[in-house]
Scaffold this active site. Sequence first.
Site, PDB file in Angstrom:
ATOM      1  CG  HIS A 427      60.339  62.756  88.409  1.00 16.13           C
ATOM      2  ND1 HIS A 427      61.407  61.992  88.016  1.00 16.13           N
ATOM      3  CD2 HIS A 427      59.993  63.504  87.324  1.00 16.13           C
ATOM      4  CE1 HIS A 427      61.721  62.262  86.761  1.00 16.13           C
ATOM      5  NE2 HIS A 427      60.857  63.166  86.315  1.00 16.13           N
ATOM      6  CG  ASP A 431      64.934  58.131  86.598  1.00 13.94           C
ATOM      7  OD1 ASP A 431      64.751  59.006  87.457  1.00 13.94           O
ATOM      8  OD2 ASP A 431      65.967  57.431  86.537  1.00 13.94           O
TER       9      ASP A 431
END
Length: 455
Positions: A427, A431
């Site tokens: 992350h 995204d």
Amino acid sequence: MARFTFKLPDIGEGISEAEIVAWHVAVGDRVEEDQQIADMMTDKATVEMESPVSGTVVELAGEVGDQVSIGAALVVIETDAADVSAEEAPALGAVSGGVKAAPASAAQAETAEQYEAENPGVEDAQVLPGTGRGTADEVGGGGAATGDGPVGLPLHRPAAGPPPRAGEDFKALASPAVRARAADLGVDLSQVKSDSDRIRHADLDAFLRYGSGQGYHAPHASRARDDEQVKVIGMRRRIAENMAASKRNIPHFTYVDEIDVTALEAMRADLNANRGGRPKLTMLPLLIVAICRTLPEFPMLNARYDDEAGVVTRSGRVHLGMATQTDAGLTVPVIRDAQDRNVWQLATEITRLAEAARANKLAPTEMGGGTITVTSLGPLGGVATTPVINRPEVAIIGPNKIVERPVFQGDDIVRAKLMNLSISCDHRVVDGWDAASYVQALRKYLETPVLLFAD
């Protein structure tokens, strides 16, 4: 007689130490020149060590799981010759401040108690020459060892004491097949009688029919077993360290979506029916083609993240890691330039790498440098998985089990083959929108498989 010290050679991979993952000899064993004596694991491969001389093993440098530095003593061998061409090993007690070594010959007939009385202050945890472990006082010597050197490894040698009584340490002679069958049946082979010097299947059958039954349990019988402690070494330790580092350093998230692979499975069946001498196709090479076709639009997924330097390298090529289960644990061979291979070439390379991995024959160049990984449990499947990223990559894709279910097509209910596809991402780099969009791009190719072969 002379003593020869076999030092761990430079394996040529730029490493400073290697881990002992297996000993093939023990102290007191007779070894011949070129006989395999140990398996040493580096970060990239397992290397077999062979004895350069013939003789008797008198000392070993540590236990399975210990690290040995390049150039440090690995094995000390007492050779048959009066002189050896390579380096002779001095008595280890004369080096490194009073280390206790095995007697130079059986003629000394010296017990451990006599040696201890004549060499007070020597500890029972020894180190190899030059390791500098502990202070001179700690090892009972008057040298200048300070404890600042590399950590030493324990020496192992036969325990002192009376010779075994008749019948002790008996090991029945039997083929691997007989041993495996006896283990499955819970039979102690030392209780089985034989007319020859080797126990055969017929002897085992006779024991089961007419024997006392001691130690025998019917197949599949439920019974208590002793606790077992398994040391985490070799490949298993590498996996543990890598997975812990991945979960500790990477904020994972996993996205799962369902894909209709009815048409893909039908096309795969047709391709296999007309494959000729080419390898049989599984789902994996078709999935890899789809991955390679979609990654150029999502370069953030085909990347490696150097978190120490704070740099993400987006690769222009697809070096695809293929998680493979072996007897030693999970390993990840890499298909180089997967984007340049067709579906048949991928199938051939997948088979080759999987066989090499299971035989522990992967070259160092086939085990690193991946840019994205695929992991599949094959026939075990699973409804959904949350794969752990192969650090420093930033994404890993996991196809799950194909199941057949009824689905609506307009007002009709039809039979369809459905598969959940998982993707775990870093992350910090990827995204959630990117991951979901990528899976939708994969869906287009997998649900319309003719696109896999279109220009």
